[in-house]
Design an enzyme around this catalytic site. Structure first.
Site, PDB file in Angstrom:
ATOM      1  N   HIS A   9      -3.683  -5.562   1.099  1.00 18.81           N
ATOM      2  CA  HIS A   9      -3.055  -5.842   2.396  1.00 18.81           C
ATOM      3  C   HIS A   9      -3.055  -7.327   2.725  1.00 18.81           C
ATOM      4  CE1 HIS A   9      -2.404  -1.724   3.590  1.00 18.81           C
ATOM      5  NE2 HIS A   9      -3.602  -1.428   3.112  1.00 18.81           N
TER       6      HIS A   9
ATOM      7  N   CYS B 299       0.850  -1.197   0.000  1.00 14.28           N
ATOM      8  CA  CYS B 299       0.000   0.000   0.000  1.00 14.28           C
ATOM      9  C   CYS B 299       0.885   1.247   0.000  1.00 14.28           C
ATOM     10  CB  CYS B 299      -0.961  -0.034   1.190  1.00 14.28           C
ATOM     11  SG  CYS B 299      -2.350   1.091   1.011  1.00 14.28           S
TER      12      CYS B 299
ATOM     13  N   GLU C 217      -1.161  -8.756   4.683  1.00 15.80           N
ATOM     14  CA  GLU C 217      -0.856  -8.937   6.114  1.00 15.80           C
ATOM     15  C   GLU C 217      -2.121  -8.975   6.966  1.00 15.80           C
ATOM     16  OE1 GLU C 217      -0.703  -6.239   4.395  1.00 15.80           O
ATOM     17  OE2 GLU C 217      -0.636  -4.380   5.558  1.00 15.80           O
TER      18      GLU C 217
END
Lengths: 250, 915
Positions: A213, A96, A215
Site C-alpha cells: 500500500h 492490493c 498510498e
C-alpha cells in the site's frame, strides 16, 4: 492549474479508496471516488478521467477468492471501455485488491499471460492468514511509467491474506524478459511470492498492480519510525510519476 | 469430456481444492438447471487454475469431513455465487458454500465430540463424513405468520415456569408488574409484547443491576451504580464533554475542529459458543454504535480474555470449547470484520487466565469522528418516517439480549444457537458510507443491536410514539412470525427518522450506495408504540411503561474486605524471573495476533501497537491523527483482573491510572482525557459478587475525580458464570477494562517507548512500594502470599501533567509505563524496542532489589532523557524523579549488583512465546 482527473473506482467492500484519494490529491491530481455501478450507468466518468485507480479492500467480501467478482463485473460490463482507456495511453494502478482484480480481468500482465495471487504461505503450506506489516520495495522495471523514474527503495505497509504471486516458469521468464516486474520485496518476502514479486506492470507499461500500500506512506509521519527521526522511503514519488504521465493525456 | 448438450437439473456441486495444500477444500453447491457450458463458465470464475483444481460432483471420501452452514446462517460466499451467475446470465435458484476437510488418520477418532471440539460448530454448522452434507439452502416453505395472546398464569410457580420456557430472563417481581399492567388493560399480552418487554427489560439492555437500589450489609442505602458514575462526570464538569451516558456513544470535543464518539462493548456469551461469529458481530455491533451516534468510525480496539491456550481437553467442563479453538475463532472473527470494513484495529490487550476457560471475555471498542460545527440532531419529530437501512431481517439472532443476560451451562450452545450470527462487514461498510453522505437527511438515528427493531424503534419512539408495519420490513426468507421480525438481531441494520420531504433524496442516495431502504411507518406524537402486521396491531404499548415501567431491582452488597498489608516478596534469581516474566503469555509479544489486524488503513496511525526499531516493542498507547493535519488522539487501556480478585476498589484505581498513564506516556494531554468503563462480572444477585462491583464503582468515581477524567460511556456485562454439568460453578475474576482517550494537540510530539540513543539518561518517575498483591512476579514465582494490591498514588495526576509539559517541550526521548512485571519488565521492553542496552542501578528506587525491580506500584513512568535536557526536564517534572542509569551501546541490560542479561536473550524471551 492542470489537475488530472483520477477515477478511484469503488465496489462494495472497497475500503482504501480514501487513502488512495488522499495520496493522489497530495501529488496534484483531482481524485473522484466513484462506485462501479455509477460507471456502468455513465461510462463517461471513465472516459473523462486521465488516471484510473482500483484501490484496496475486500470487494464483494472476497468470499470466493480475492477480486474475482469485481473483475467479473468489469469484464462483463466495462471491458471495451477499459481497453480504450489503456489504448489512449492513460495510466492505471491496482493496489492490493485492485491488483487482484486487474489480474483476474487479464489486464495484467497482458499479452495473453496469466498469473495469480494465492493465499499467503509460509514454507510449503498456505495459511491464508492476513498479515499487516511494513515492507521494503525495490523498484525493478524501466518499462512501467510508474516505476521507471524511481531510483530508491520504497517503504510501505502490506495488509492482505492473498498476496502470494504465482505463475508458471515460462510466464516468469517472459515477465523478466519484458521488464514487467515492477517491484520486488527487498528484505523479507512476507507472503511466499515467487521471485519476491510484489508488483507487475503490463506490456505497455501503463498498468501497474502491486500488493503493498504505497498510498499509506505519502507523509513522513506515516512511517513507523518517524518518531525516531526516520525520513525517506516515501511512496509519493510513485503517485507523482503516474500523475505526471496522466497530465500528458486527455 | 463432452457431456450432452442438455441441461442437468437439480444439484451441482463444485469442489475447489487448493494446489498449495492446507487440508481444506471449498465446496459450492448450486441448485439450478445447468448445461455443461454453464458449468464451464461458472468454473472459469470460481476456480483459478494456477491456484486450485475444480471437480464437479466428486465423491466425499471416507477420510473426509464435509461441513455446511445451517439454513438461515449468513452465507456471504453463497450470495457471491448467485451474483456471479447473474452476471454470467445463468439462472440459479440457490447456492450454498461449505468446506471439506481431509482428516486422514484423524478420522479414526472423529466422533461427534471430537468434531465439535476441533473442526465444526453445531451452533451454525452441520456435517457428514464420507458423503456430502445437505446444503443449507434457505427454507422456502413458510409457516403462516401468526401472533398469539399469552395468558399470564395467576400462580407464581406457573408464571416463573412460563418465563423460563420462553427464555424471558425476568424475575417474579418483573413478571408481576407485567401481569398487573395487562390486567389493568383488560387483556392478555401478545407474544410480541411479552418478548419486547423481556428484551427491553433485560440486564443487557436495561442494566438493571447498575440501576438497582443497593442495600449495604449494615442496611445503609447506597446510590445506584450508574447514578454514581453519571454524577462523577457531572461533578467533574470537563469542558470537552459534549455528551455522556446518552445515546449510542459518549461524545467529546478535542481541539476546535472535531468531536469524537467513544464506545466499548462486551460480546462475551456469543464468543463462548461461536467464537468467530460472536467476535465478528461484536466488532460490527460497536461500529454501528458509532454510526448510530452520527460519527464516522476511524478506529477499533479490542481486549480479549482467554483460558490458557494449552489447557488440556480433560480439564474442560462439558460443553465448553477448547481455549485454542476460542482464541483462533475470536481472533479470526475480529480480524475478518475490522479488516473488511476497513478500520484500523489499533489498541487492545490479550490476557490469559484459567478462570476464563468456560467464559472468555471479548471487549470491542470503536471511535468515530465528526466535524465540531455539525448541528446536533433534533428528532425524531412527529410525522418523520421510520426508515430501516441495511441488511435484511431473518430468524438469526433471536433473543440475544436475554441470552446475554443469563448464566451459561452445558446446554447453552444448543438452545442459544439462534442468538448467534455471522456478520457481513461489507453491508455495514455500505451503510456507513451512505450515512456519512446522508448526515443532513435524517433527524435521528440508532442502530439495531440487542433486541433488534424492538429496541431501536422502541428507543427512538421514547416520548414520541411510533406506528410501524412489520410487513414492510424486508426479510431474508418468508415465514417469520411478527414477533420474530420485531425481535430479530440480524446484523448490519440501522434505523433513521426522516422528514417526509427528505425521503426521495435519501432513497436516491441509498440506491446509489447499493443499500436497501424500507419506509416502515411513522413517528406519531401520541407516545404510544403501535406495531402492526398486515394492518392488525400486534403491539400496543405505552412507551412510558415500556421504558420506565420496570420495577427497580434491589440488590444486597457485601463489601469486600481486602488484605491491604504490604509484604515484600523475595526473589533469588532476578534475571531468571525477568526472563520468565517476558515470556509469560500476559506480557510476551502479541505480534501473532496484532499482525492479523490492519492497523495502517486510513493512513492515520502515528503510534502503532508494536513499535520501535524493528516494530516489535509493545507501545503504551496508540496515537492517531487524520493525515490532513497533526491534531489527534491517544488511546490507552487498563485492565488487571488479578487485582480484581483481591481488591476490586484498588483494581479500579489501578486500571484507570494505567489507562491514563498509557495515553499520557504516548503524548496524550492528561487535561483532556475521557474514560470508558467496561465491567465484566459474575452473578450480581450474590451479595459478595455485587459488593465487589460496588467497591469497584466507588474506586472508579473517586479516581475519575482525582484525575479529572470523566466517564463518558460504559457497558456492563454481568452473569459471566458457567454452571457445569457436575454442578460446579465457574465465575470469571472481576474484570474492569478502562479505555482512556486523550487529546494529542500535535502528534509530531508524540513519544514511543523504544530507547533512542546510547548515553541518554534513564529516569524513573513516581514512588515504588512493596506492592505484590496480584502481581505477575508472584505468578511466575508461584508465590501465593496474600498481600496488598498496589495502592492509589494521589500525586500521579500532577506528575502526568508535568510529564506532558516536558513532552511538549521535546524533553522526553522515550517513555514507558511500569505495569505487569514492574520496572524490570518496563526497562527490558524499552531495550528490546530500541535494540539498545541499559546500565542501571536500582538502589535509589528501593533498598530491596526485588521491590525495586518487580513491584507493580502504580503511577510510574520510565523516561529516557538526553543529558543536555536533564536539567530542564527535572525543573519541569519535579516531584519523585530518580535517575537510575543510562542507555548503552553495548547490547546488554545491566542491573548493577543484580544481573547482566544480553539483549538477544530478552528479545528471544519476549518474542519467543507463541499463541
Amino acid at each position: 492549474m492542470n489537475r488530472p482527473r483520477a477515477l478511484v473506482l469503488r465496489a462494495p467492500g472497497t475500503n482504501r479508496d480514501g487513502d488512495a484519494a488522499f495520496a493522489l490529491d497530495l501529488v496534484g491530481a483531482d481524485p473522484r471516488r466513484v462506485l462501479v455501478s455509477e460507471v456502468f450507468d455513465n461510462p463517461k466518468l471513465l472516459h473523462e478521467s486521465q488516471l484510473l485507480v482500483i484501490p484496496g479492500g475486500f470487494s464483494f467480501a472476497d468470499a470466493l477468492g480475492a477480486g474475482r467478482l469485481f473483475a467479473l463485473e468489469l469484464v462483463t460490463r466495462l471491458s471495451e471501455e477499459l481497453a480504450e482507456f489503456v489504448e489512449a495511453g492513460k495510466p492505471v494502478i491496482g493496489i492490493c485488491n485492485g491488483f487482484q482484480v486487474l489480474v483476474r480481468t487479464g489486464l495484467l500482465p497482458g499479452a495473453g499471460l496469466t498469473v495469480a495471487l494465492g493465499q499467503n504461505a509460509v514454507g510449503s503450506t498456505s495459511n491464508g492468514k492476513f498479515i499487516c506489516d511494513w515492507v521494503l520495495l525495490q523498484p525493478a522495471s524501466k518499462r512501467s511509467i510508474w516505476t521507471a523514474r524511481l531510483t530508491e527503495e520504497i517503504e510501505c505497509p502490506i495488509a492482505h491474506g492473498e498476496g502470494r504471486f504465482v505463475c508458471d516458469p515460462e510466464t516468469l521468464a517472459a515477465l523478466q524478459a519484458n521488464d514487467q516486474i515492477a517491484f520486488r520485496y527487498a528484505a523479507d518476502n512476507p507472503n511466499g511470492s515467487l521471485d519476491d514479486i510484489a508488483g507487475i506492470c503490463d506490456d505497455t507499461g501503463l498498468v501497474l498492480g502491486l500488493m503493498p500500500h504505497p498510498e499509506d506512506h505519502v507523509l513522513p509521519r506515516q512511517h513507523p519510525q518517524s518518531l525516531r527521526g526516520h525520513r525517506g522511503g516515501l511512496a509519493r514519488r510513485l503517485f507523482e510519476a503516474g500523475v505526471d504521465h496522466a497530465k500528458e493525456t486527455r | 469430456m463432452a457431456e450432452s448438450g442438455a441441461s442437468t437439473s437439480g444439484r451441482h456441486r463444485l469442489t475447489v481444492s487448493p494446489h498449495h495444500p492446507n487440508g481444506t477444500a471449498t465446496t459450492i453447491t448450486i441448485d439450478a438447471d445447468l448445461s455443461a457450458a454453464d458449468r464451464a463458465r461458472l468454473e472459469h470464475v470460481l476456480v483459478d487454475p494456477l491456484l486450485e483444481t475444480g471437480a464437479w460432483n466428486g465423491a466425499v471420501g471416507v477420510h473426509q469431513l464435509d461441513i455446511g452452514l445451517i439454513p438461515g446462517v449468513t452465507d456471504t460466499a453463497a450470495a457471491q455465487v448467485v451474483h456471479a451467475a447473474g452476471l454470467l446470465g445463468i439462472d440459479i435458484t440457490d447456492a450454498a458454500v461449505g468446506r471439506q476437510i481431509d482428516l486422514d488418520d484423524a478420522i479414526g477418532k472423529a466422533d461427534d465430540t471430537e468434531i465439535r471440539r476441533r473442526w465444526a460448530n453445531p451452533v451454525i454448522e452441520r456435517w457428514r463424513i464420507a458423503g456430502p452434507v445437505e446444503p443449507g439452502f434457505a427454507a422456502r416453505e413458510a409457516d403462516p405468520a401468526v401472533t398469539e395472546s399469552v395468558e399470564l398464569p395467576g400462580d407464581d410457580e406457573s408464571l416463573a415456569e412460563l418465563g423460563r420456557k420462553r427464555g424471558l430472563a425476568l424475575d417474579l417481581v418483573e413478571l408481576h408488574v407485567i401481569r398487573d399492567h395487562f390486567a389493568g388493560l383488560g387483556r392478555a399480552p401478545t407474544d410480541a409484547e411479552l418478548e419486547t418487554l423481556a428484551q427491553t427489560w433485560s440486564e443487557h439492555c436495561a442494566h438493571k443491576s447498575f440501576r438497582a437500589e443497593i442495600a449495604a450489609d449494615d442496611g445503609a442505602a447506597v446510590e445506584p451504580l450508574l447514578a454514581q458514575l453519571r454524577r462523577s462526570t457531572t461533578e467533574i464538569d470537563a469542558p470537552f464533554v459534549v455528551s455522556a451516558f446518552d445515546g449510542n456513544a459518549g461524545i467529546v470535543r478535542f481541539g476546535s475542529q472535531r468531536t469524537y464518539a467513544l464506545k466499548c462493548e462486551t460480546h462475551n456469551h456469543p464468543c463462548a459458543i461461536e467464537p468467530f461469529g460472536g467476535a465478528n458481530t461484536g466488532v460490527g455491533g460497536v461500529i454501528r454504535d458509532i454510526i448510530g451516534a452520527a460519527h464516522r468510525p476511524i478506529a477499533c480496539t479490542n481486549i480479549l480474555c482467554f483460558g490458557p491456550a494449552d489447557t488440556p481437553d480433560d480439564q474442560l467442563p462439558r460443553g465448553v470449547l477448547s481455549p485454542q479453538r476460542i482464541i483462533d475463532g475470536v481472533v479470526a472473527g475480529v480480524a475478518d470484520y475490522g479488516n473488511k470494513i476497513g478500520l484500523p484495529m489499533v489498541a487492545g490487550g490479550v490476557l490469559y487466565d484459567p478462570a476464563y476457560v468456560s467464559n472468555p471475555l471479548v471487549f470491542a471498542g470503536c471511535i468515530g469522528v465528526a466535524p465540531a460545527d455539525r448541528p446536533a440532531l433534533t428528532g425524531p419529530h412527529p410525522g418523520d418516517r421510520v426508515v430501516v437501512l441495511g441488511g435484511r431481517t431473518g430468524r438469526d439472532g433471536i433473543r440475544g439480549a436475554t441470552f446475554s443476560s443469563m448464566e451459561m451451562d452445558a446446554t447453552t450452545g444448543d438452545v442459544a444457537g439462534a442468538s448467534v450470527q455471522i456478520g457481513d462487514p461489507i453491508v455495514e461498510k455500505m451503510v456507513s458510507d451512505l450515512l456519512i453522505d446522508a448526515w443532513d437527511l435524517y433527524t435521528a438515528i440508532t442502530d439495531c443491536g440487542a433486541g433488534g427493531l424492538s429496541s431501536a424503534i422502541g428507543e427512538l419512539a421514547d416520548g414520541v410514539g411510533a406506528d410501524v408495519e412489520l410487513n414492510l420490513v424486508p426479510l431474508k426468507y418468508a415465514g417469520l412470525a411478527p414477533w420474530e421480525i420485531w425481535l430479530s438481531e440480524a446484523q448490519e441494520r440501522m434505523v433513521v427518522a426522516v422528514a417526509p420531504h427528505e425521503m426521495e433524496a435519501l432513497a436516491d442516495l441509498a440506491e446509489r450506495h447499493g443499500v436497501e431502504l424500507s419506509d416502515v411507518g411513522s413517528f406519531t406524537g401520541d407516545r404510544r408504540l403501535t406495531v402492526r402486521f398486515e394492518g392488525e396491531p400486534v403491539i400496543q404499548l405505552d412507551t412510558a411503561f415500556l421504558h420506565d415501567g420496570r420495577p427497580r431491582r434491589r440488590l444486597v452488597a457485601t463489601q469486600p474486605e481486602p488484605i491491604r498489608t504490604r509484604v515484600a516478596l523475595s526473589c533469588h534469581d532476578p534475571a531468571g524471573a525477568l526472563l520468565a516474566l517476558l515470556a509469560h503469555p500476559n506480557i510476551a509479544s502479541k505480534a501473532s495476533i496484532i499482525r492479523r489486524y490492519d492497523h495502517e488503513i486510513l493512513g492515520a496511525t502515528v503510534i502503532r501497537p508494536l513499535t520501535g526499531l524493528h516494530n516489535d516493542g509493545p507501545a503504551d498507547g496508540v496515537v492517531l491523527a487524520d493525515p490532513s493535519d497533526d491534531d489527534g488522539i491517544a488511546i490507552g487501556i487498563g485492565v488487571n483482573p488479578w487485582y480484581g480478585l483481591q481488591d476490586p476498589e484498588r483494581m479500579a484505581w489501578a486500571v484507570i491510572d494505567e489507562a491514563i498513564r498509557n495515553a499520557v506516556a504516548s503524548g496524550g494531554d492528561p487535561s483532556a482525557m475521557a474514560l470508558m468503563d467496561n465491567f465484566s462480572w459474575g452473578n450480581p444477585t450474590r451479595a459478595t459478587t455485587f459488593g465487589g462491583l460496588v467497591a469497584a464503582v466507588r474506586g472508579c468515581c473517586d479516581a475519575a475525580h482525582l484525575y479529572r477524567a470523566p466517564f463518558v460511556s460504559g457497558k456492563d456485562s454481568l452473569n459471566n458464570e458457567y454452571l457445569a454439568a457436575d454442578g460446579t460453578r465457574h465465575a470469571i475474576p472481576p474484570t474492569l477494562v478502562i479505555t482512556a482517550v486523550g487529546h494529542v494537540p500535535d502528534v509530531a510530539k508524540a513519544v514511543t517507548p523504544d530507547l533512542k540513543q546510547a548515553g541518554n539518561v534513564v529516569v524513573l518517575l513516581g514512588r515504588t512500594l512493596a506492592e505484590f498483591g496480584g502481581s505477575h512476579l508472584a505468578m511466575v514465582l508461584g508465590d501465593d502470599t496474600t498481600s496488598a494490591v498496589p495502592a492509589p498514588d494521589l500525586a500521579a495526576p500532577g506528575r502526568y501533567r508535568a510529564l506532558h509539559a516536558a513532552m511538549q517541550r521535546g524533553l522526553v526521548a522515550a517513555a514507558h509505563d511500569c505495569s505487569e512485571g514492574g520496572l524490570a519488565v518496563a526497562l527490558a521492553e524499552m531495550a528490546i524496542a530500541g535494540r539498545l542496552g541499559l546500565e542501571v542501578a536500582v538502589g535509589v528506587v528501593d533498598d530491596d532489589a526485588t521491590t525495586a525491580l518487580f513491584s507493580e506500584s502504580v503511577g510510574r513512568v520510565v523516561c529516557e532523557v538526553r543529558p543536555e535536557h536533564l536539567g530542564e526536564f527535572k525543573d519541569v517534572v519535579g516531584g519523585e524523579t530518580r535517575i537510575i542509569g543510562h542507555v548503552s551501546a553495548a547490547p546488554t541490560m545491566t542491573v548493577s549488583g543484580q544481573f547482566e542479561l544480553p539483549l538477544d536473550r530478552l528479545v528471544a524471551a519476549f518474542n519467543g512465546a507463541t499463541v
